[in-house]
Design a protein around this motif. Structure first.
Motif, short mmCIF file in Angstrom:
data_model
loop_
_atom_site.label_atom_id
_atom_site.label_comp_id
_atom_site.label_asym_id
_atom_site.label_seq_id
_atom_site.Cartn_x
_atom_site.Cartn_y
_atom_site.Cartn_z
N ALA A 71 21.85 37.65 43.17
CA ALA A 71 22.69 38.63 43.87
C ALA A 71 23.67 37.92 44.79
O ALA A 71 24.85 38.25 44.84
N ARG A 72 23.18 36.91 45.53
CA ARG A 72 24.04 36.14 46.44
C ARG A 72 25.19 35.50 45.66
O ARG A 72 26.34 35.54 46.06
N SER A 73 24.85 34.91 44.52
CA SER A 73 25.85 34.25 43.68
C SER A 73 26.88 35.25 43.15
O SER A 73 28.08 34.99 43.18
N LEU A 74 26.41 36.39 42.65
CA LEU A 74 27.31 37.41 42.11
C LEU A 74 28.24 37.97 43.19
O LEU A 74 29.43 38.19 42.94
N ILE A 75 27.70 38.19 44.39
CA ILE A 75 28.53 38.71 45.50
C ILE A 75 29.58 37.67 45.88
O ILE A 75 30.76 38.00 46.05
N SER A 76 29.17 36.41 45.97
CA SER A 76 30.12 35.34 46.31
C SER A 76 31.24 35.26 45.28
O SER A 76 32.41 35.13 45.63
N ARG A 77 30.85 35.34 44.01
CA ARG A 77 31.85 35.30 42.95
C ARG A 77 32.79 36.50 43.01
O ARG A 77 33.99 36.37 42.77
N THR A 78 32.24 37.66 43.34
CA THR A 78 33.05 38.88 43.42
C THR A 78 34.08 38.77 44.53
O THR A 78 35.24 39.13 44.33
N ILE A 79 33.68 38.28 45.70
CA ILE A 79 34.65 38.22 46.80
C ILE A 79 35.63 37.06 46.65
O ILE A 79 36.73 37.12 47.18
N ASP A 80 35.26 36.03 45.90
CA ASP A 80 36.16 34.90 45.68
C ASP A 80 37.11 35.14 44.52
O ASP A 80 38.13 34.46 44.41
N ASP A 81 36.79 36.10 43.67
CA ASP A 81 37.59 36.40 42.49
C ASP A 81 38.96 36.87 42.89
O ASP A 81 39.11 37.74 43.75
N GLU A 82 39.99 36.29 42.30
CA GLU A 82 41.36 36.71 42.58
C GLU A 82 41.59 38.11 42.04
O GLU A 82 40.98 38.51 41.05
N PRO A 83 42.47 38.86 42.66
CA PRO A 83 42.77 40.19 42.14
C PRO A 83 43.30 40.09 40.71
O PRO A 83 44.00 39.14 40.38
N ARG A 84 42.96 41.06 39.92
CA ARG A 84 43.36 41.04 38.52
C ARG A 84 44.76 41.62 38.37
O ARG A 84 44.94 42.75 37.94
N THR A 85 45.75 40.83 38.75
CA THR A 85 47.12 41.28 38.62
C THR A 85 47.78 40.48 37.52
O THR A 85 47.53 39.28 37.39
N PRO A 86 48.63 41.12 36.73
CA PRO A 86 49.24 40.41 35.61
C PRO A 86 50.20 39.33 36.07
O PRO A 86 50.43 38.37 35.38
N GLN A 87 50.76 39.47 37.27
CA GLN A 87 51.75 38.51 37.73
C GLN A 87 51.42 38.09 39.15
O GLN A 87 51.31 38.91 40.04
N ARG A 88 51.25 36.81 39.37
CA ARG A 88 50.97 36.29 40.69
C ARG A 88 52.30 35.96 41.38
O ARG A 88 53.19 35.41 40.75
N PRO A 89 52.40 36.28 42.67
CA PRO A 89 53.65 35.95 43.37
C PRO A 89 53.83 34.43 43.46
O PRO A 89 52.88 33.69 43.65
N SER A 90 55.06 33.99 43.29
CA SER A 90 55.35 32.57 43.46
C SER A 90 55.88 32.37 44.87
O SER A 90 56.15 33.33 45.59
#
Length: 123
Positions: A71-90
């Motif tokens: 659970a700790r690992s999954l939560i850490s991964r969830t909060i560290d995961d970048e937003p799923r946006t098709p285009q990242r700002p440069s």
């Protein structure tokens, strides 16, 4: 919500602190993400109203040592995961933030998100 191990040992209890800005990501829309985290880990996950000394939200984890670790690992991964946006700002992109009155938010989003998708495609 007390759980007992199959071998009679008491459940493992632990906490993880997360920034308040990430709590919504952990809970997810209509609680879908937290239900998924509970199902995948096998642990009980309780997002509390408590905060730690840094002002982060305290999440209580209960289960076996293995399920709590997962659970700790999954939560850490969830909060560290970048937003799923098709285009990242440069770094050359310009970002403008502005407030929209609560009663006008639906107009910006549109029916089933159509208006906001249109705005995203045009910009």
């Amino acid at each position: 919500r007390e759980q007992e191990e199959t071998d009679g040992r008491p459940p493992v209890k632990d906490t993880i602190s997360v920034p308040a800005s990430k709590v919504g990501k952990i809970i997810g829309r209509r609680g879908q993400m937290i239900r998924e985290l509970i199902e995948k880990s096998g642990a009980t996950i309780d997002v509390t109203d408590e905060t730690d000394e840094e002002g982060k939200t305290v999440i209580k984890l209960t289960g076996t040592q293995e399920t709590v670790k997962k659970a700790r690992s999954l939560i850490s991964r969830t909060i560290d995961d970048e937003p799923r946006t098709p285009q990242r700002p440069s770094e050359n992109d310009i970002t403008v933030d502005f407030e929209i009155p609560e009663d006008k938010g639906g107009l910006v989003i549109g029916s089933r998100g159509a208006k906001i998708r249109e705005i995203q495609q045009e910009t």
